[in-house]
Structure formats: structure tokens, C-alpha cells
Design a protein around this motif. Structure first.
Motif, PDB file in Angstrom:
ATOM      1  N   LEU A  54      67.271 133.901   2.304  1.00  0.00           N
ATOM      2  CA  LEU A  54      67.271 134.792   3.406  1.00  0.00           C
ATOM      3  C   LEU A  54      65.803 134.793   3.972  1.00  0.00           C
ATOM      4  CD1 LEU A  54      69.912 137.656   2.647  1.00  0.00           C
ATOM      5  CD2 LEU A  54      70.023 135.692   4.273  1.00  0.00           C
ATOM      6  N   MET A  55      64.891 135.294   3.078  1.00  0.00           N
ATOM      7  CA  MET A  55      63.527 135.566   3.598  1.00  0.00           C
ATOM      8  C   MET A  55      62.706 134.318   3.701  1.00  0.00           C
ATOM      9  SD  MET A  55      63.621 138.688   3.723  1.00  0.00           S
ATOM     10  CE  MET A  55      62.157 139.390   3.805  1.00  0.00           C
ATOM     11  N   LEU A  56      62.916 133.830   4.806  1.00  0.00           N
ATOM     12  CA  LEU A  56      62.032 132.669   5.085  1.00  0.00           C
ATOM     13  C   LEU A  56      61.214 132.611   6.505  1.00  0.00           C
ATOM     14  CD1 LEU A  56      65.352 129.871   5.096  1.00  0.00           C
ATOM     15  CD2 LEU A  56      63.346 130.191   3.661  1.00  0.00           C
ATOM     16  N   PRO A  57      59.903 131.805   6.248  1.00  0.00           N
ATOM     17  CA  PRO A  57      59.148 132.090   7.376  1.00  0.00           C
ATOM     18  C   PRO A  57      59.805 131.252   8.496  1.00  0.00           C
ATOM     19  CG  PRO A  57      58.324 130.389   5.666  1.00  0.00           C
ATOM     20  CD  PRO A  57      59.570 131.068   5.170  1.00  0.00           C
ATOM     21  N   GLU A  58      59.231 131.541   9.747  1.00  0.00           N
ATOM     22  CA  GLU A  58      59.517 130.972  11.008  1.00  0.00           C
ATOM     23  C   GLU A  58      60.644 131.332  11.531  1.00  0.00           C
ATOM     24  OE1 GLU A  58      58.619 126.831  10.685  1.00  0.00           O
ATOM     25  OE2 GLU A  58      56.355 127.097  10.593  1.00  0.00           O
ATOM     26  N   MET A  59      61.952 131.272  10.798  1.00  0.00           N
ATOM     27  CA  MET A  59      63.170 131.549  11.275  1.00  0.00           C
ATOM     28  C   MET A  59      63.870 132.012   9.809  1.00  0.00           C
ATOM     29  SD  MET A  59      66.406 128.929  12.573  1.00  0.00           S
ATOM     30  CE  MET A  59      65.591 128.573  13.976  1.00  0.00           C
ATOM     31  N   ASP A  60      64.448 133.172  10.037  1.00  0.00           N
ATOM     32  CA  ASP A  60      64.926 133.827   8.996  1.00  0.00           C
ATOM     33  C   ASP A  60      66.253 133.328   8.553  1.00  0.00           C
ATOM     34  OD1 ASP A  60      67.195 135.339  10.003  1.00  0.00           O
ATOM     35  OD2 ASP A  60      65.545 136.726  10.664  1.00  0.00           O
ATOM     36  N   GLY A  61      66.936 133.479   7.309  1.00  0.00           N
ATOM     37  CA  GLY A  61      68.189 132.744   7.010  1.00  0.00           C
ATOM     38  C   GLY A  61      69.378 133.122   7.493  1.00  0.00           C
ATOM     39  N   PHE A  62      69.418 134.521   7.997  1.00  0.00           N
ATOM     40  CA  PHE A  62      70.605 134.871   8.922  1.00  0.00           C
ATOM     41  C   PHE A  62      70.410 134.111  10.158  1.00  0.00           C
ATOM     42  CE2 PHE A  62      69.262 139.107   6.684  1.00  0.00           C
ATOM     43  CZ  PHE A  62      70.400 139.031   5.996  1.00  0.00           C
ATOM     44  N   THR A  63      69.532 133.800  10.931  1.00  0.00           N
ATOM     45  CA  THR A  63      69.393 133.124  12.271  1.00  0.00           C
ATOM     46  C   THR A  63      69.629 131.719  11.883  1.00  0.00           C
ATOM     47  OG1 THR A  63      67.651 134.602  13.206  1.00  0.00           O
ATOM     48  CG2 THR A  63      68.079 132.634  13.999  1.00  0.00           C
ATOM     49  N   LEU A  64      69.260 131.231  10.691  1.00  0.00           N
ATOM     50  CA  LEU A  64      69.591 129.745  10.334  1.00  0.00           C
ATOM     51  C   LEU A  64      71.142 129.467  10.096  1.00  0.00           C
ATOM     52  CD1 LEU A  64      68.649 126.914   9.909  1.00  0.00           C
ATOM     53  CD2 LEU A  64      68.130 127.436   7.436  1.00  0.00           C
ATOM     54  N   CYS A  65      71.634 130.629   9.543  1.00  0.00           N
ATOM     55  CA  CYS A  65      73.160 130.462   9.022  1.00  0.00           C
ATOM     56  C   CYS A  65      73.813 130.449  10.402  1.00  0.00           C
ATOM     57  CB  CYS A  65      73.596 131.561   8.267  1.00  0.00           C
ATOM     58  SG  CYS A  65      73.228 131.618   6.496  1.00  0.00           S
ATOM     59  N   LYS A  66      73.491 131.482  11.139  1.00  0.00           N
ATOM     60  CA  LYS A  66      74.218 131.489  12.681  1.00  0.00           C
ATOM     61  C   LYS A  66      74.144 130.304  13.459  1.00  0.00           C
ATOM     62  CE  LYS A  66      72.155 134.010  15.753  1.00  0.00           C
ATOM     63  NZ  LYS A  66      71.687 135.210  16.464  1.00  0.00           N
ATOM     64  N   ASN A  67      72.755 129.572  13.509  1.00  0.00           N
ATOM     65  CA  ASN A  67      72.723 128.372  14.247  1.00  0.00           C
ATOM     66  C   ASN A  67      73.532 127.235  13.699  1.00  0.00           C
ATOM     67  OD1 ASN A  67      71.042 129.600  15.919  1.00  0.00           O
ATOM     68  ND2 ASN A  67      68.951 128.653  14.853  1.00  0.00           N
ATOM     69  N   ILE A  68      73.479 127.183  12.154  1.00  0.00           N
ATOM     70  CA  ILE A  68      74.382 126.124  11.758  1.00  0.00           C
ATOM     71  C   ILE A  68      75.754 126.305  12.037  1.00  0.00           C
ATOM     72  CG2 ILE A  68      75.079 125.039   9.325  1.00  0.00           C
ATOM     73  CD1 ILE A  68      72.018 125.292   8.335  1.00  0.00           C
ATOM     74  N   ARG A  69      76.183 127.512  11.661  1.00  0.00           N
ATOM     75  CA  ARG A  69      77.684 128.026  11.944  1.00  0.00           C
ATOM     76  C   ARG A  69      78.154 127.509  13.376  1.00  0.00           C
ATOM     77  NH1 ARG A  69      79.773 126.591   8.878  1.00  0.00           N
ATOM     78  NH2 ARG A  69      80.034 128.167   7.114  1.00  0.00           N
ATOM     79  N   TRP A  70      77.113 127.605  14.379  1.00  0.00           N
ATOM     80  CA  TRP A  70      77.693 127.331  15.752  1.00  0.00           C
ATOM     81  C   TRP A  70      77.844 125.696  15.724  1.00  0.00           C
ATOM     82  CZ3 TRP A  70      73.299 130.365  18.684  1.00  0.00           C
ATOM     83  CH2 TRP A  70      73.563 131.895  18.546  1.00  0.00           C
TER      84      TRP A  70
END
Length: 233
Positions: A54-70
């Protein structure tokens, strides 16, 4: 085809341990250290499952999950030191399939990954033993079952022989020294291990029906080590 995992984790100690464990189990693992790097990797390659901190630089894990799920329905497992229920709920609401809190055991993580992959494959109608690679020359490797067939005849490998085949075949562009192979497979640092590698590679070649002078799978790079040269069908 081998199972591909995307690991997005900025803690190098955790990431290396997780990556190395799954590589030993026959997976192909791409490791990204930032959310943005993970997103770029996801767009460039097909993955069967993603492990995301979850705690990631540049793009957090929540946003990454959302982008992938799209863009994909592949299993997503969140790995995080944050144990708050709100974080877990938000992650699951964004489409994550599971959540594992740090610190976790590798055994538990492996079990959760395998469980999600089984569900995903059943959903997709993919046979559970699909993790198979076939090479020119008659070699078939069943990565999940730790067995091989050569010209349709099953050949029994020892655990170490299969581990050697795994690390070589999964890194075909790389030349491995005897020392690197011994450190990786036996997890020891010992000069005596170089003879052990020679003996095991000789035995593996024999079972693969792979002559030294005209190899199809394992090539000796004189003065450097060994490289896998098998060509996938």
C-alpha cells in the motif's frame, strides 16, 4: 506457460525474499519498487497475479489497484504493514481479492497466492496443470509437478536437479557461474560446492539426453559457467 507474478514492493529486503521464494517455485516474477513502475510494468506484460504494497512512492497501492482493476480481472493481493480495518476495506472495495498484513510467513503468502490462482483458473476454465513449458527437441517441463518428459517419456529428476533446471530455464539470457548456481540452489557459500554443481549438471544433461558437444538445452560457456538455450515451442 509459466505463471507470471507482478510484485510491487519498495522494501528491498522483503521484496527479494518474496521474489526468490516464488522463483524457486517456478514462477516468473517482475519486481517493481514504486507504484508508477508497477503500473508501467503491468501495461507492458501479461500477469496472472499481482502482489501490491500500500505505502509506495510515486503512486500508492490503492491507486495502483484501482488502475489495474479498470483493465484486468487478475487476482490482486495487498501486502501491507498497515493493519487498520479501513485500509483493508478500501483495498477490497477497489477490487483487491485478498489482504495479508506484515509481517507474514512465506508459507502463508504462497498458500494465498496458490488459492487465488486456482480460483482464477477455474473461473477462466483453465486446467490447473496448465503451468507447463514445451521446448523444441522433445522436452516438456511440468513446473507445478516438479517433473519432466523427454520425447514423451517421463524422467525422474532429483530435487536439486529440478531446482537447477528451474533457475537456468527461467533465466535463459543469463550465464550462471558454478558458484552462483551453488549459492542459489544449495543456499551455501562453499568452494567445495563447485564440484557438486559439475556432478549435478552432468546428471541433469544425461536425463535430458543433452550431449555436451551439441547441446539443445544446457550450454557450457567456457570460463564462465552454464546457460539455458532451449527454445520454447
Amino acid at each position: 506457460m509459466q505463471t507470471r507474478l507482478l510484485l510491487v514492493e519498495d522494501d528491498p529486503e522483503i521484496a527479494r525474499v518474496v521474489r526468490d521464494m516464488f522463483v524457486r517455485e517456478g514462477y516468473i516474477v517482475t519486481w517493481a519498487t514504486t507504484g508508477l513502475e508497477g503500473w508501467e510494468d503491468f501495461q507492458q506484460e501479461h500477469y496472472d497475479l499481482a502482489l501490491i504494497d500500500l505505502m509506495l512512492p510515486e503512486m500508492d497501492g490503492f491507486t495502483l489497484c484501482k488502475n489495474i482493476r479498470w483493465e484486468s480481472d487478475i487476482p490482486l493481493i495487498i501486502i501491507s504493514a498497515r493493519k487498520e480495518d479501513e485500509d483493508k476495506i478500501e483495498g477490497l472495495d477497489l477490487g483487491a481479492d485478498d489482504y495479508i498484513a506484515k509481517p507474514f510467513s512465506l508459507k502463508e503468502l504462497k498458500a494465498r497466492v496458490e488459492s487465488q490462482l486456482r480460483r482464477w483458473r477455474r473461473y477462466q476454465g483453465i486446467p490447473l496443470n496448465e503451468n507447463v513449458s514445451t521446448y523444441q527437441g522433445g522436452l516438456t517441463v511440468y513446473w507445478d509437478q516438479n517433473k519432466i518428459k523427454i520425447e514423451e517419456e517421463e524422467s525422474i529428476l532429483t530435487v536439486k536437479e529440478f531446482d537447477l533446471l528451474k533457475v537456468l530455464a527461467q533465466n535463459p539470457e543469463r550465464i550462471f557461474s558454478k558458484e552462483e548456481l551453488f549459492n542459489h540452489v544449495w543456499r551455501q557459500v562453499d568452494q567445495e560446492g563447485l564440484h557438486t554443481i559439475t556432478v549435478h549438471v552432468k546428471s541433469l544433461r544425461s536425463k535430458l539426453k543433452d550431449p555436451v558437444k551439441t547441446p539443445r538445452y544446457i550450454q557450457t560457456v567456457w570460463g564462465k559457467g552454464y546457460q539455458f538455450i532451449g527454445e520454447l515451442m
